[in-house]
Motif scaffolding. Sequence first.
Motif, PDB file in Angstrom:
ATOM      1  N   ASP A  19     -12.194  20.467  45.176  1.00  0.00           N
ATOM      2  CA  ASP A  19     -12.476  20.568  43.740  1.00  0.00           C
ATOM      3  C   ASP A  19     -12.465  19.195  43.087  1.00  0.00           C
ATOM      4  OD1 ASP A  19     -12.716  23.249  43.794  1.00  0.00           O
ATOM      5  OD2 ASP A  19     -10.706  23.686  43.015  1.00  0.00           O
ATOM      6  N   SER A  20     -11.445  18.404  43.461  1.00  0.00           N
ATOM      7  CA  SER A  20     -11.310  17.133  42.763  1.00  0.00           C
ATOM      8  C   SER A  20     -12.406  16.153  43.187  1.00  0.00           C
ATOM      9  CB  SER A  20      -9.897  16.568  42.916  1.00  0.00           C
ATOM     10  OG  SER A  20      -9.847  15.615  43.929  1.00  0.00           O
ATOM     11  N   ILE A  21     -12.755  16.153  44.471  1.00  0.00           N
ATOM     12  CA  ILE A  21     -13.823  15.223  44.882  1.00  0.00           C
ATOM     13  C   ILE A  21     -15.165  15.679  44.290  1.00  0.00           C
ATOM     14  CG2 ILE A  21     -14.350  16.252  47.175  1.00  0.00           C
ATOM     15  CD1 ILE A  21     -14.675  13.359  48.231  1.00  0.00           C
ATOM     16  N   TYR A  22     -15.385  16.981  44.218  1.00  0.00           N
ATOM     17  CA  TYR A  22     -16.612  17.494  43.593  1.00  0.00           C
ATOM     18  C   TYR A  22     -16.699  17.046  42.137  1.00  0.00           C
ATOM     19  CZ  TYR A  22     -18.022  20.788  47.301  1.00  0.00           C
ATOM     20  OH  TYR A  22     -18.459  21.357  48.452  1.00  0.00           O
ATOM     21  N   SER A  23     -15.578  17.209  41.420  1.00  0.00           N
ATOM     22  CA  SER A  23     -15.611  16.829  40.004  1.00  0.00           C
ATOM     23  C   SER A  23     -15.957  15.362  39.844  1.00  0.00           C
ATOM     24  CB  SER A  23     -14.270  17.075  39.335  1.00  0.00           C
ATOM     25  OG  SER A  23     -13.796  18.332  39.686  1.00  0.00           O
ATOM     26  N   ARG A  24     -15.398  14.545  40.747  1.00  0.00           N
ATOM     27  CA  ARG A  24     -15.687  13.107  40.643  1.00  0.00           C
ATOM     28  C   ARG A  24     -17.164  12.818  40.911  1.00  0.00           C
ATOM     29  NH1 ARG A  24     -11.559   9.129  43.407  1.00  0.00           N
ATOM     30  NH2 ARG A  24     -12.806   7.694  42.142  1.00  0.00           N
ATOM     31  N   PHE A  25     -17.756  13.537  41.875  1.00  0.00           N
ATOM     32  CA  PHE A  25     -19.174  13.339  42.145  1.00  0.00           C
ATOM     33  C   PHE A  25     -20.019  13.719  40.933  1.00  0.00           C
ATOM     34  CE2 PHE A  25     -18.345  14.136  46.905  1.00  0.00           C
ATOM     35  CZ  PHE A  25     -18.255  12.782  47.151  1.00  0.00           C
ATOM     36  N   VAL A  26     -19.649  14.840  40.320  1.00  0.00           N
ATOM     37  CA  VAL A  26     -20.428  15.338  39.186  1.00  0.00           C
ATOM     38  C   VAL A  26     -20.378  14.335  38.021  1.00  0.00           C
ATOM     39  CG1 VAL A  26     -20.605  17.199  37.483  1.00  0.00           C
ATOM     40  CG2 VAL A  26     -20.192  17.740  39.880  1.00  0.00           C
ATOM     41  N   GLU A  27     -19.222  13.644  37.906  1.00  0.00           N
ATOM     42  CA  GLU A  27     -19.074  12.693  36.801  1.00  0.00           C
ATOM     43  C   GLU A  27     -19.934  11.429  36.952  1.00  0.00           C
ATOM     44  OE1 GLU A  27     -14.919  11.814  36.504  1.00  0.00           O
ATOM     45  OE2 GLU A  27     -14.513  13.886  35.916  1.00  0.00           O
ATOM     46  N   VAL A  28     -20.376  11.154  38.184  1.00  0.00           N
ATOM     47  CA  VAL A  28     -21.175   9.947  38.408  1.00  0.00           C
ATOM     48  C   VAL A  28     -22.529  10.125  37.722  1.00  0.00           C
ATOM     49  CG1 VAL A  28     -22.332   8.500  40.113  1.00  0.00           C
ATOM     50  CG2 VAL A  28     -20.080   9.460  40.609  1.00  0.00           C
ATOM     51  N   LYS A  29     -22.805   9.253  36.784  1.00  0.00           N
ATOM     52  CA  LYS A  29     -24.084   9.429  36.072  1.00  0.00           C
ATOM     53  C   LYS A  29     -24.918   8.150  36.214  1.00  0.00           C
ATOM     54  CE  LYS A  29     -24.182  13.605  34.363  1.00  0.00           C
ATOM     55  NZ  LYS A  29     -23.298  14.247  35.228  1.00  0.00           N
TER      56      LYS A  29
END
Length: 283
Positions: free
Chosen positions: A273-283
Motif C-alpha cells: 500500500d505504501s509503495i503504491y501510494s508513493r508511486f501514485v504521488e509521482v507527477k
Amino acid sequence: MNELTYVQKRFINYVETIMNSGKLSHSYLIELGDSFIEFPFVLLFVKMILCPNNVCNVDCLNCKKCNVCKLIDEGNFPDLEIIEADGVQIKKSQLLSLKDEYQNKSLIGNRRVYIIKDAEKLNPSAANTILKFLEEPEDNIIAILLTNNRYRVLETILSRCQVLSLIDVTTFDVVDDSVVQFIKYMIHGDDLFIYYKQIYETVLIDKERAKEIFSLVEKIFIHYLSCSAQNVHYEQFEFLKTIDSEKLLSYITIIEEEIPKLVYNINYKLWLDSIYSRFVEVK
Ligand SMILES: [Zn+2]
C-alpha cells in the motif's frame, strides 16, 4: 583517449542525468572491472559532484583546465578522501579517522566525497561503521564505494547504495509480460489502485517476488535512463519514451528506499500500500 565504450557512455549519461536532475543519492556502489581504466570515470562523477561552480561536465574526464579537476586528479583535493584496504582488509579505524577528519576540516565547496576502494574488503566491524554512515547520512557527504563484484559486497551495504556499473553485463533479456503490464500501471498512477487485486494475485504475490520484480524494474529504468542518448531501446519498453527522466529517477529512488524495508518483519500488504501510494504521488 580512446573512443568510449558503450558501457562508459552509459555510465556518463547516467551520472549526467543524476546531476541535471539534482537527485543525488548519499551512497553509490560502482562496479569496475579494471580500476586502472575505469577509475577516471569514477573521478569524473566526483568532479561533477564537487565542482564548486557547477561547471564541470562530461568534458572533465580529461580536464586540463579547472583547478578543482586538477587537484582531484592529483589526489590533492581536500573535500575528497580515498580509503584503500590496509593489507587485505579495510579496518574500522580507517573509517573513524575519516569521520574525525571530516568533522574537523572546513569545507571548500558544498559537498564532500569519500571513496572506498575494494568495498568487498570491509571487515565486519568496518562494515558496521560504514552502515552507520550510510543509514544516517550527513547532507553534504556522498559515499562512493567501489568493487569489482557487487555480489561480494555485504548485502546490508549493497541494499543501501545505488548501484552503477562500468562492467559490461547484459542487464536483462526478455521480461515477462505481466511485469511489463505492471510497469505500465505503475507509471499511469491511478491504474495501480484499479488493478491492485490483479497485480497482487498474479505479479507481486509475496515479499520475495516483490523484491525480485522491483529490483528488475529498477534495473530497467536505470538501463533506460542511461541509454536514452544513444537510442538503445528494448521494444518491450517503447512506452517509456514518453516518461520524463525525472519521473523515472523518482521511481528508482522510491524503490531503493522501500526494498530494504522488506527485510524486516513487516506486513507485506501494508508495505505494498505504501509503495503504491508513493508511486501514485509521482507527477
Ligand atoms: Zn573540469
